[in-house]
Design a protein around this motif. Structure first.
Motif, PDB file in Angstrom:
ATOM      1  N   ILE A 299      37.179  37.722  50.131  1.00 43.96           N
ATOM      2  CA  ILE A 299      38.480  37.036  50.154  1.00 43.96           C
ATOM      3  C   ILE A 299      38.965  36.915  51.595  1.00 43.96           C
ATOM      4  O   ILE A 299      39.410  35.841  52.027  1.00 43.96           O
TER       5      ILE A 299
ATOM      6  N   ILE B 282      44.515  33.163  47.330  1.00 44.90           N
ATOM      7  CA  ILE B 282      44.176  34.567  47.577  1.00 44.90           C
ATOM      8  C   ILE B 282      44.540  35.404  46.355  1.00 44.90           C
ATOM      9  O   ILE B 282      43.758  36.263  45.929  1.00 44.90           O
TER      10      ILE B 282
ATOM     11  N   ARG C 159      41.943  34.849  43.653  1.00 49.32           N
ATOM     12  CA  ARG C 159      40.679  35.519  43.987  1.00 49.32           C
ATOM     13  C   ARG C 159      40.826  37.045  43.890  1.00 49.32           C
ATOM     14  O   ARG C 159      39.922  37.722  43.410  1.00 49.32           O
ATOM     15  N   TYR C 160      41.948  37.558  44.341  1.00 47.05           N
ATOM     16  CA  TYR C 160      42.200  38.990  44.258  1.00 47.05           C
ATOM     17  C   TYR C 160      42.266  39.422  42.791  1.00 47.05           C
ATOM     18  O   TYR C 160      41.710  40.458  42.413  1.00 47.05           O
TER      19      TYR C 160
END
Length: 191
Positions: free
Chosen positions: A76, A93, A96-97
């Motif tokens: 990331i 983000i 994705r996190y």
């Protein structure tokens, strides 16, 4: 390690996964400090020597769990380094996190929640905290207002804690993921 398709290599991976799963069960039931490698081996029905082949210490087991999360977060951060800070990047983000935390982060977050004193003592806690701060910074930019950074961190926490603090609710994994991401985006967007 064995070659791709090697059945011995597959068994090694399966054994490592079983060891990690049983260790997490025991750490959850009786705590990290009160669990021995002997107990992990006994619950698995293997010898301590077989366990040592994969993990020499309890810390090695926990470190193995955190390595997957750190690798995912590292990806990331690598992606984010090439993006401009802002709302769109922050949202990506968070998505994705969320994928990392819901796919491989469950055990390490559960360990952290249930074994805080041990987590603080282990080196892995420092590395994970550092990455967490870096992810929030990637969402807000280098000269961000402290309140914006606070919101970014709170958004990340909403995702992190959703993987372990909501298991008693009758929700599917997808419902949990979607709700956590929506809440995280809402928190992030408040600044």
């Amino acid at each position: 390690m064995g070659k791709a398709g090697d059945p011995v290599a597959g068994r090694r991976t399966d054994t490592r996964e079983r060891i990690r799963a049983v260790a997490m069960e025991l750490f959850s039931e009786q705590g990290y400090d009160n669990t021995s490698l002997r107990e992990i081996a006994e619950r698995l029905g293997i010898t301590k020597a077989a366990l040592y082949y994969h993990f020499k210490t309890k810390e090695d087991i926990v470190a193995d769990l955190s390595d997957e999360v750190r690798a995912g977060v590292g990806e990331i951060l690598g992606w984010a380094a090439a993006q401009p800070p802002g709302k769109e990047t922050g949202h990506e983000i968070l998505a994705r996190y969320g994928a990392v935390m819901h796919d491989v982060g469950l055990d390490i977050v559960r360990f952290m929640a249930e074994n805080r004193p041990a987590f603080r003592k282990l080196e892995i806690g420092t590395a994970l905290r550092y990455q967490f701060v870096e992810v929030a910074a990637a969402m807000t930019g280098p000269d961000a207002d402290p309140l914006a950074v606070f919101h970014a961190r709170q958004a990340l926490l909403a995702i992190s804690w959703s993987v372990t603090m909501t298991n008693d609710l009758e929700l599917t994994d997808q419902q949990r993921r979607d709700a956590a991401l929506a809440i995280a985006r809402d928190i992030f967007d408040r600044v």
